[in-house]
Design an enzyme around this catalytic site. Structure first.
Site, PDB file in Angstrom:
ATOM      1  N   TYR B 259       0.835  -1.205   0.000  1.00  0.00           N
ATOM      2  CA  TYR B 259       0.000   0.000   0.000  1.00  0.00           C
ATOM      3  C   TYR B 259       0.870   1.256   0.000  1.00  0.00           C
ATOM      4  CZ  TYR B 259      -3.451   3.469   1.519  1.00  0.00           C
ATOM      5  OH  TYR B 259      -4.258   4.575   1.608  1.00  0.00           O
ATOM      6  N   TYR B 260       1.909   1.259   0.828  1.00  0.00           N
ATOM      7  CA  TYR B 260       2.805   2.419   0.840  1.00  0.00           C
ATOM      8  C   TYR B 260       3.825   2.376  -0.289  1.00  0.00           C
ATOM      9  CZ  TYR B 260       0.644   4.804   4.648  1.00  0.00           C
ATOM     10  OH  TYR B 260      -0.263   5.513   5.375  1.00  0.00           O
ATOM     11  N   HIS B 413       4.526   2.034   9.760  1.00  0.00           N
ATOM     12  CA  HIS B 413       3.252   1.482   9.312  1.00  0.00           C
ATOM     13  C   HIS B 413       3.114  -0.009   9.607  1.00  0.00           C
ATOM     14  CE1 HIS B 413       1.881   5.167   7.597  1.00  0.00           C
ATOM     15  NE2 HIS B 413       3.013   5.323   6.934  1.00  0.00           N
TER      16      HIS B 413
END
Ligand SMILES: [Ca+2]
Ligand SMILES: [Ca+2]
Ligand SMILES: [Ca+2]
Ligand SMILES: [Mg+2]
Ligand SMILES: [Mg+2]
Ligand SMILES: [Mg+2]
Ligand SMILES: [Mg+2]
Lengths: 734, 734
Positions: B259-260, B413
């Site tokens: 996602y990042y 994260h």
């Protein structure tokens, strides 16, 4: 002789049920050049060839549905029907032989089979646990027999008719009058089964029995079936025509709702087709002003944009016009109903046709490029044999479909849900009708049958988006009472696409209390989507508690009111469905508008409602007292007014924005409604003001007593005079 | 002078970042014959033309994301980038003028803007509330400047560079070292922003700053950002190359997760592209053995069959390779990475290309018919700068995708989820990773930012399909501790498609306790789908409680054990995520296999697990202590072993059947697993016997200490000798 034409059964008139001699000739002539028919034929041939290779079994009846003997007999009749059609179309005797061999196996064994051993049904079959499935068998098998009739010798036919078909037809009719002599989808199957075999055998007596029922001396008008439905009312007509007459309204709406109409429409139409082919003088398709053909149109109109049927009464989600019985429905509707080109587009989506004259007609229509879109517009479908027992109102506005129910009870599959509604957008349910509590044919869930939660939850009023008074279901939750009454249409107006209105009244659900609900779709050029205005007016002789739930589907984004979330959910009530609801949070209204915004399928929806001070707002969830996880844990918002005689629930539902998890952009995530306000409310008129966030304001007024479209009205509200003609007006104000 | 080539800035080398002079010539020559490029161009032109007509605004900074000034500045930089490209491609000065006018408006106002008024960020910008967004602005604007460079006079360029670009670059770098001097996706954006503007302006000093960081005297190694992540470790390298080096493993896996990586990949690749075009001698695409290009392949492999990224660490569901930053990623990967024809099929699905040299290359590739499917196979992607900090193992078998996580922590994260997994079928999550608690850019939900439930729930161990010991998260739920450790690959073997194995160990999450989980996909010709065997082996120095949840998605059809459903749910625990779980029902195991069958998307799944007597089975649901409805109310089954030192959790997950609500047929609704049994378990070996309902039996044995694929093993179990080579064997037994 019993023969219809008073001659011996003639080989000249076979096949003649769903295939005719002329039809077969035409099919053979067109084969290879009618793609949708050719494709269906190839698939059917492949399937049947495989089964012929594997061989068949005719086992001693033993199981409920899901079990081996049940599923095998079911497979057998489908295969015989298909093999019969293949024999006619392909002129290949191996298919006729397959049917013949199987029929003779049945003819040998059937006489030795007693009543089916499983006891659950009020009308047990001999091949299956219930006569309903035996009737299915005969409906299909009669078609197969008709197809191979000429392939058999007279002696062979005599054996089959004597040992198998006549005793079979007798069992589901004469020997099961509690099944056959009803007005009910069960009886429809029974009537069609006996009738089709009668036509195949040219048996006038059997045909009369199918059309007019079995003469029985005494019957018990209090007798009920497994689902609690009455067998037969005193003085009620019986037989096929009675079954066409009663459940269908003049608009073709089937009182049990589309889920059961879908199931029932096969025997209605397949037998009508056979009757039309064999005895056109019966004019079956003209019966009751062509109601069978109208029912095709009605049924298709009771589906969302994807073709999924609306949930009315007992219904499983996901059933659609892709169901196989709809292939026949659409094809027969096209062939006998004046070749409506809109039906071709549905047939094309179905990707399949029936292997008969009707399927050929559809295939030729598609080939000739006659296809047009099947346009579904707003429509009101009356309920009741005479069309005077309320209706379903469907308002369609852009991508929204509002289904508003003010019908009669719907026989044994009815729900206590007068004046309930459901809302769809783009074919997805946004505000839901729960449907039924049943996982059809999923054996792990109560054998795939109705679960007890169907009665304790799904049918109850609180399970629906309508008023429950004093935590008791409408009509005391009693079928006997509910069956006596129906709601009434007040206004249905869809001519102006910007303001469409469906308004109805219910005055019997709670004696002494009158309900009047008006639902309006409003197209406003300032916004991307239309929105729904909902005015539920309650007037009672005494003080009550009124609960109006909103079964929104999705995830809460925001409310404009503070709620107190309980640390653990509490059970909302004791009975009438309340025992299945959890209260998760609650709030007390301060008299201002409340608003709930939720997200579903990446779309933002909002509900804005007028409240009175101390109205209670309950955020709830389905799922209490559900020991076997039979229920779906979906949310609701209940607006509760206590100690009120009269009450007015007014709200707007909007689809106002979108979200994309790919771009991560939220567009128009907020409601456009700034203020909703009741500006007038009397016995005669109710007026609501809508102020949008663009600061435009509108007033909607409905005349509560006079629904004529001709009456001129004049009303002063806040020193401003409104004058209009007809039962309602929506007007912009400065 | 600061100029890179020690001459004055030359007009001869513009454009040269993402468009080159040769590229522009080639694009112009091909226009009209490269459909995907032409289509993107037309859409872009339409969009920009409309905006030019409307005019632009450069408002005084004021808002957080979602607010007007934020969204307007964001729109501005995107528009400038597009207008710049349009100017080059279409040679129409109106686009250059639009960019120029906007830049001059910024140049006039920027010097007057103080630090952004909103205080939330650890590194506030001047145009936006955080330097991250200011960096976004510069990354895009540098491209626009490069495109109109030659359109401007030297004096105009001097004004822009002096009044706007240099102070802008200084603010996000020299004046914000806590932002710029990190190894973090924030710093990557900062480095790329400064670097790209350096290349556009030919500024060697700025480029050095971008590549190697700002020299700062003293920094505080304990400083953290808004999310609780460390700014910088002592002795850590900084600048662009450090940002490439550290978070990417040699396989191209980005330690924060896909996602990042999706978000970060744009600045990595767009700057790399510019650097390659302008200073090919830097060999940026060869850096660390070509890791930037490998990262493209790694990222695409971290998506399901629809292109949705797997949920690892903080991640929002639904993010996919259709995200705009993946257009660049795929196009740059194709253009600079050896023209992998598989990438063309993804570009084609995306339906869009970048309007630059890379996009042209893709368009020409598609036009030439070079497209091939992008085949995703089983793959292990190592984590850690040197590839020695665990890995993500992805086993793909027919339609199933198993994502097994045994990585390092994943920076700020990261989740405390060592040895967790998720399972997908046909691109749908069946056993889920919850993802993050955040509704990105949905302002109603906490401003669209991380919600507090992200920390209290989403990151906690119990929110994942892995072991929680004594109701405490791994590493005490502390980032500082978790960041020091990583799991280790034990076996990853995907050569035999019938038996694929991913096995890993975690020995630091709970000091004194060792976890060893082996996940196996087994293709068995008797069944339609492969199934998953899961062996979680726990060894501890002392007695503990072990909880292993299964976050299945769907509706319970049946369990083979009796459970006691509570009348109202109870909160499961007090902290570490347990406070967010409701206990709905529980059961005590009797030592036999337990089975849960559920339905999702009309497919039947079953979980079968070995139990010990008195193991507790908890049926739970997410959603307790959720005052604002931030959580999704999804189910779980937790298998709990109490007072155990060593423990062995063994289970099978199957996708065995289907349901159709249209035909109402359930096929293969029951699990095929008859019996699971541990037949051997020692320090050295664990052996599990699987008996299927066809009565075939298999034994799977894993060597627990020796993972060499060369070692020969011999083991006697129940008087039968097993001999094999390598760390595991699956063998059929009689
Ligand atoms: Ca009726
Ligand atoms: Ca639908
Ligand atoms: Ca997916
Ligand atoms: Mg209903
Ligand atoms: Mg209902
Ligand atoms: Mg995680
Ligand atoms: Mg997670």
């Amino acid at each position: 002789s019993n023969s219809i034409d008073n001659t011996t059964s003639s080989e000249n008139n076979h096949p003649s049920l769903i295939l005719t001699q002329q039809g077969v000739a035409a099919i053979r002539a067109n084969l290879g050049s009618i793609p949708i028919f050719d494709k269906t034929l190839a698939a059917t041939q492949k399937e049947v060839d495989l089964e012929i290779e594997k061989g068949f079994d005719v086992p001693t009846p033993k199981d409920y549905s899901g079990g081996y003997t049940h599923e095998t007999h079911k497979k057998n009749y489908v295969l015989m029907q298909k093999a019969g059609a293949l024999y006619q179309i392909l002129d290949d005797e191996k298919y006729a032989k397959f049917v013949k061999d199987m029929l003779f196996d049945y003819a040998k064994k059937y006489p030795t089979w007693p009543i089916h051993p499983k006891p659950r049904s009020y009308a047990r079959g001999r091949v299956f646990w219930q006569c309903l499935n035996d009737s299915n068998w005969l409906v299909y098998t009669s078609q197969a027999y008709d197809c191979i009739y000429n392939y058999l010798t007279e002696e062979e036919r005599s054996t089959l008719e004597t040992d198998l078909f006549r005793p079979f037809a007798d069992h589901i009719s004469k020997e099961s009058p509690q099944f056959f002599n009803r007005v009910h989808n069960h009886a429809t199957w029974g009537n069609a089964a006996v009738g089709m075999m009668a036509l195949a055998m040219d048996d006038a007596e059997l045909l009369d029995r199918a059309l007019n029922g079995v003469k029985v001396e005494n019957f018990d008008p209090n007798e009920k079936d497994n689902d609690g439905g009455y067998i037969r009312k005193d003085g009620q007509k019986i037989g096929f025509f009675a079954n066409v007459n009663e459940p269908f309204s003049p608009d073709g709406y089937f009182t049990e709702g589309p889920y059961y109409q879908r199931y029932a429409s096969y025997p209605f139409l397949i037998f009508a087709q056979a009757l039309q082919n064999k005895q056109p003088e019966q004019k079956v398709f003209e019966y009751k002003d062509g109601v069978l053909l109208k029912s095709v149109n009605a049924l298709l109109n009771l589906s969302d944009v994807d073709g999924d049927f609306f949930l009315l009464n007992d219904a499983q989600k996901g059933m659609s016009y892709y169901n196989s019985s709809l292939i026949s429905t659409v094809d027969i509707g096209y062939h006998f109903g004046g070749n409506n080109p809109g039906l071709l587009s549905i047939a094309k989506k179905q990707g399949e046709v029936t292997l008969d004259d009707a399927g050929l007609a559809v295939a030729l229509g598609i080939k000739a490029g006659k296809e047009e879109p099947f346009v579904k517009k707003s429509i009101e479908l009356s309920d009741g044999a005479d069309g005077d027992e309320g209706a379903v109102g469907i308002l369609r506005s852009d991508d929204l479909e509002l289904v508003y129910k003010y019908t009669a009870h719907g026989l044994s599959h009815g729900h206590f849900d007068k004046l309930s509604f459901a809302l769809f957008e783009d074919g997805d349910e946004i505000v839901q009708d729960y449907g039924m509590s049943r996982f059809v044919n999923i054996e792990q869930k109560g054998g795939g049958n109705y679960l007890k939660e169907n009665k304790t939850w799904s049918k109850q009023t609180i399970a629906h988006n309508t008023i429950t008074q004093n935590e008791k279901s409408q009509f005391k939750g009693k079928y006997d009472i509910g069956s006596k009454f129906h709601s009434n249409t007040y206004v249905f107006s869809s001519d102006n696409e910007n303001v469409q209105v469906a308004s109805a009244k219910e005055e019997n659900a709670y004696p002494g209390t009158k309900l009047h609900r008006t639902m309006v779709t409003i197209k406003d050029e300032d916004y991307r989507n239309p929105y729904i205005l909902d005015i539920m007016r309650v007037s009672s002789e005494k003080s009550n508690q009124y609960d109006l739930p909103l079964y929104y589907l999705g995830h809460i984004m925001q409310t404009n009111f503070e709620y107190n979330k309980l640390s653990t959910p509490q059970i909302l009530g004791k009975s009438d469905g309340y025992q299945h609801l959890y209260k998760e949070a609650s709030a007390l209204a301060n008299g201002e508008n409340i608003k709930l915004t939720w997200l579903l399928n990446n779309k933002f929806y909002s509900y804005s409602a007028i409240t009175s001070t101390n109205d209670e707002i309950i955020l709830g969830r389905i799922g209490a007292n559900d020991p076997a996880y039979n229920l779906r844990n979906e949310p609701t918002l209940i607006l509760r007014k206590k100690n009120a005689k009269d009450a007015l629930f007014v709200s707007i539902i909007e689809s106002h924005g979108t979200y994309s998890p790919v771009t991560e952009l939220a567009e128009d995530a907020y409601s456009n409604v700034k203020l909703l306000e009741v500006v007038y409310n009397s016995e005669k008129y109710t007026a609501v003001k809508l102020v949008m966030n663009t600061n435009t304001a509108k007033v909607f007024i409905i005349s509560n007593l006079d629904n004529s479209s001709e009456t001129a009205h004049k009303l002063e509200i806040n020193n401003k005079e409104y004058a209009w003609k007809g039962s309602f007006i929506l007007t912009e104000i400065k």
